[in-house]
Write a protein that holds these residues in place. Structure first.
Motif, mmCIF file in Angstrom:
data_model
loop_
_atom_site.group_PDB
_atom_site.id
_atom_site.type_symbol
_atom_site.label_atom_id
_atom_site.label_comp_id
_atom_site.label_asym_id
_atom_site.label_seq_id
_atom_site.Cartn_x
_atom_site.Cartn_y
_atom_site.Cartn_z
ATOM 1 N N ASN A 131 122.375 51.476 31.364
ATOM 2 C CA ASN A 131 121.458 50.985 30.644
ATOM 3 C C ASN A 131 120.962 49.504 31.509
ATOM 4 O O ASN A 131 120.947 48.411 30.826
ATOM 5 C CB ASN A 131 121.692 50.505 29.138
ATOM 6 C CG ASN A 131 120.194 50.190 28.356
ATOM 7 O OD1 ASN A 131 119.309 50.770 28.519
ATOM 8 N ND2 ASN A 131 120.488 49.112 27.590
ATOM 9 N N PRO A 132 120.662 49.631 32.999
ATOM 10 C CA PRO A 132 120.576 48.408 33.695
ATOM 11 C C PRO A 132 119.544 47.483 33.305
ATOM 12 O O PRO A 132 119.878 46.342 33.142
ATOM 13 C CB PRO A 132 120.578 49.028 34.960
ATOM 14 C CG PRO A 132 119.978 50.692 34.768
ATOM 15 C CD PRO A 132 120.480 50.937 33.624
ATOM 16 N N ASP A 133 118.716 48.001 33.132
ATOM 17 C CA ASP A 133 117.352 47.027 32.675
ATOM 18 C C ASP A 133 117.237 46.268 31.351
ATOM 19 O O ASP A 133 117.267 45.051 31.547
ATOM 20 C CB ASP A 133 115.952 47.834 32.688
ATOM 21 C CG ASP A 133 115.642 48.320 34.266
ATOM 22 O OD1 ASP A 133 115.987 47.796 35.094
ATOM 23 O OD2 ASP A 133 114.627 49.160 33.847
ATOM 24 N N ARG A 134 117.808 47.011 30.350
ATOM 25 C CA ARG A 134 117.783 46.412 29.242
ATOM 26 C C ARG A 134 119.178 45.416 29.321
ATOM 27 O O ARG A 134 119.254 44.248 28.457
ATOM 28 C CB ARG A 134 117.654 47.348 28.044
ATOM 29 C CG ARG A 134 116.521 47.880 27.953
ATOM 30 C CD ARG A 134 116.332 48.528 26.479
ATOM 31 N NE ARG A 134 114.925 49.124 26.433
ATOM 32 C CZ ARG A 134 113.836 48.550 26.300
ATOM 33 N NH1 ARG A 134 113.927 47.126 25.958
ATOM 34 N NH2 ARG A 134 112.640 49.226 26.228
ATOM 35 N N ASN A 135 120.057 45.713 29.806
ATOM 36 C CA ASN A 135 121.301 45.010 29.896
ATOM 37 C C ASN A 135 121.066 43.831 30.566
ATOM 38 O O ASN A 135 121.449 42.534 29.921
ATOM 39 C CB ASN A 135 122.527 45.830 30.726
ATOM 40 C CG ASN A 135 123.187 46.786 29.924
ATOM 41 O OD1 ASN A 135 122.893 47.002 28.698
ATOM 42 N ND2 ASN A 135 123.986 47.610 30.756
ATOM 43 N N GLN A 136 120.468 43.665 31.583
ATOM 44 C CA GLN A 136 119.931 42.486 32.279
ATOM 45 C C GLN A 136 119.205 41.472 31.522
ATOM 46 O O GLN A 136 119.320 40.273 31.390
ATOM 47 C CB GLN A 136 119.287 42.575 33.552
ATOM 48 C CG GLN A 136 119.951 43.561 34.743
ATOM 49 C CD GLN A 136 119.322 44.153 35.670
ATOM 50 O OE1 GLN A 136 118.425 43.473 36.055
ATOM 51 N NE2 GLN A 136 120.165 44.680 36.651
ATOM 52 N N ILE A 137 118.105 42.091 30.734
ATOM 53 C CA ILE A 137 117.486 41.340 29.807
ATOM 54 C C ILE A 137 118.057 40.592 28.723
ATOM 55 O O ILE A 137 118.005 39.485 28.558
ATOM 56 C CB ILE A 137 116.319 42.260 29.327
ATOM 57 C CG1 ILE A 137 115.418 42.728 30.274
ATOM 58 C CG2 ILE A 137 115.423 41.237 28.238
ATOM 59 C CD1 ILE A 137 114.209 43.753 29.741
ATOM 60 N N LEU A 138 118.958 41.554 28.522
ATOM 61 C CA LEU A 138 119.836 41.084 27.111
ATOM 62 C C LEU A 138 120.749 39.828 27.597
ATOM 63 O O LEU A 138 120.945 38.853 26.849
ATOM 64 C CB LEU A 138 120.842 42.146 26.585
ATOM 65 C CG LEU A 138 121.851 41.597 25.460
ATOM 66 C CD1 LEU A 138 121.297 41.259 24.145
ATOM 67 C CD2 LEU A 138 122.739 42.599 25.091
ATOM 68 N N LEU A 139 121.577 39.924 28.735
ATOM 69 C CA LEU A 139 122.237 38.957 29.073
ATOM 70 C C LEU A 139 121.502 37.700 29.559
ATOM 71 O O LEU A 139 122.070 36.701 29.219
ATOM 72 C CB LEU A 139 123.198 39.505 30.491
ATOM 73 C CG LEU A 139 123.949 40.880 29.769
ATOM 74 C CD1 LEU A 139 124.770 41.115 31.134
ATOM 75 C CD2 LEU A 139 125.125 40.495 29.007
ATOM 76 N N ARG A 140 120.465 37.984 30.040
ATOM 77 C CA ARG A 140 119.828 36.527 30.743
ATOM 78 C C ARG A 140 119.274 36.000 29.319
ATOM 79 O O ARG A 140 119.297 34.733 29.455
ATOM 80 C CB ARG A 140 118.448 37.188 31.545
ATOM 81 C CG ARG A 140 117.747 36.093 32.010
ATOM 82 C CD ARG A 140 116.437 36.338 33.152
ATOM 83 N NE ARG A 140 115.440 37.186 32.304
ATOM 84 C CZ ARG A 140 115.535 38.765 32.636
ATOM 85 N NH1 ARG A 140 116.201 39.117 33.492
ATOM 86 N NH2 ARG A 140 114.441 39.222 31.856
ATOM 87 N N VAL A 141 118.520 36.558 28.474
ATOM 88 C CA VAL A 141 117.982 35.727 27.421
ATOM 89 C C VAL A 141 119.206 35.392 26.298
ATOM 90 O O VAL A 141 118.876 34.219 26.015
ATOM 91 C CB VAL A 141 117.318 36.812 26.410
ATOM 92 C CG1 VAL A 141 116.829 36.174 25.067
ATOM 93 C CG2 VAL A 141 116.100 37.475 27.145
ATOM 94 N N LEU A 142 120.225 35.871 26.411
ATOM 95 C CA LEU A 142 121.370 35.420 25.572
ATOM 96 C C LEU A 142 121.989 34.205 26.247
ATOM 97 O O LEU A 142 122.307 33.105 25.343
ATOM 98 C CB LEU A 142 122.630 36.270 25.368
ATOM 99 C CG LEU A 142 122.709 37.376 24.387
ATOM 100 C CD1 LEU A 142 123.528 38.175 24.210
ATOM 101 C CD2 LEU A 142 122.242 36.977 23.055
ATOM 102 N N GLN A 143 122.079 34.242 27.331
ATOM 103 C CA GLN A 143 122.481 33.084 28.290
ATOM 104 C C GLN A 143 121.586 32.053 28.082
ATOM 105 O O GLN A 143 122.031 30.686 27.939
ATOM 106 C CB GLN A 143 122.755 33.417 29.638
ATOM 107 C CG GLN A 143 123.932 34.322 30.019
ATOM 108 C CD GLN A 143 123.875 34.870 31.349
ATOM 109 O OE1 GLN A 143 123.057 35.072 32.102
ATOM 110 N NE2 GLN A 143 125.177 35.487 31.691
ATOM 111 N N ASN A 144 120.446 31.992 28.098
ATOM 112 C CA ASN A 144 119.379 31.011 28.087
ATOM 113 C C ASN A 144 119.354 30.426 26.861
ATOM 114 O O ASN A 144 119.488 29.193 26.501
ATOM 115 C CB ASN A 144 117.928 31.438 28.341
ATOM 116 C CG ASN A 144 117.842 31.700 29.907
ATOM 117 O OD1 ASN A 144 118.412 31.157 30.808
ATOM 118 N ND2 ASN A 144 116.889 32.635 30.137
ATOM 119 N N GLU A 145 119.430 31.380 25.576
ATOM 120 C CA GLU A 145 119.261 30.819 24.292
ATOM 121 C C GLU A 145 120.260 30.099 23.860
ATOM 122 O O GLU A 145 120.319 29.068 22.907
ATOM 123 C CB GLU A 145 118.906 31.917 23.179
ATOM 124 C CG GLU A 145 117.596 32.600 23.581
ATOM 125 C CD GLU A 145 116.550 31.669 23.171
ATOM 126 O OE1 GLU A 145 116.593 30.742 22.475
ATOM 127 O OE2 GLU A 145 115.225 31.843 23.843
#
Length: 289
Positions: A131-145
């Motif tokens: 699930n590359p695309d959604r994994n990257q989105i999840l990780l990026r948003v979690l790290q930022n928030e």
């Protein structure tokens, strides 16, 4: 009596969000995996839900005694009640997201929880999802928030997880080609929860059918429609899984395990186990020693 280790959240950590944690696997393994009550490299039972995301390389991860080969961009969900173990010879690069049932019920919509429960039903779930695309989105948003100190942070994180897990559930359903009536799923989940709670008291499928107010024939239809097996076979599979967990994760004798599992005589447990595994309990224990 020594029991299978059941792991809750890290007791000595001050959590940014109660009942939720987000780990870099490399940091987790080097810094945090030194508990006194269990070995992270031996099977231990989770008391929370987890999302394991691999961002680089390949690892072997052990879940309920089965070795799963995971590579870059693979994600695996681990359910409350499952046993897992880190492979000490694998180099883990990625992230682990963990959250409790209490976190789910406090911050997620009930309709979302119902869908997530389907995803975390380990009798239905695919072994892994790339699930590359959604994994990257999840990780990026979690790290930022998680850099913020917003009073709404738990709700924000729960919303982010909800979207990710709902999409993951859709992909899992597509890959597994699951097309099951929701009523069947509701009956099956009630049956599964009762088995997990009462398997040491009874292995009689007719008793469970009565408990959820459907006929034995209907319960078999439900199980065949959801997990492609009979109710009795499902119960047997669960009892065997619990037996394996106890044999591998404790130093209890076969006699003690037999009584814990609800067998009146150890010889009955020995025959039951060998019938399903083709090995005696002692032989099975030695294969994983």
């Amino acid at each position: 009596m020594k029991n299978i280790p059941e792991i809750s959240f890290w007791k000595n950590k001050v959590l940014q969000i109660k009942e939720f944690q987000f780990f870099n696997l490399e940091e987790l393994i080097t810094d945090d995996l030194k508990p006194k009550d269990h070995s992270p490299y031996l099977p231990h039972r989770l008391n929370f839900y987890a999302i394991l995301i691999i961002t680089d390389g390949e690892v072997n991860h052990i879940v309920d005694f089965k070795v799963h080969s995971l590579k870059k961009d693979d994600v695996m969900v681990l359910s409350k009640g499952q046993t897992h173990a880190f492979d000490e010879f694998s180099v883990y690069k990625g992230y682990l997201v963990v959250f409790s049932e209490a976190f789910m019920h406090k911050y997620m919509a009930q309709s979302t929880i119902a869908q997530i429960n389907h995803l975390y039903n380990y009798f239905l779930v695919q072994e892994k999802i790339n699930n590359p695309d959604r994994n990257q989105i999840l990780l990026r948003v979690l790290q930022n928030e998680l850099k913020s100190n917003s009073s709404s942070l738990p709700n924000i994180i729960a919303s982010i997880l909800s979207v990710y897990l709902l999409k993951l559930n859709e992909e899992n359903t597509r890959l597994a080609a699951i097309s099951v009536d929701n009523k069947y799923l509701d009956y099956f989940n009630n049956f599964r929860l009762l088995v997990e709670k009462n398997f040491s008291k009874t292995r009689d499928a007719k008793v469970y059918a009565s408990d959820i107010a459907i006929s034995y024939k209907h319960l078999n239809e439900v199980c065949k429609g959801v997990v492609n097996t009979t109710a009795k076979a499902f119960i047997d599979n669960y009892v065997i899984l619990e037996a394996k967990r106890l044999l591998v994760s404790t130093s209890l004798s076969v006699k003690e395990i037999a009584f814990i599992l609800g067998f009146d005589e150890p010889t009955n447990f020995l025959k039951y186990f060998k019938k399903h595994i083709k090995l005696t309990p002692v032989e099975f224990r030695k294969t994983l020693a």
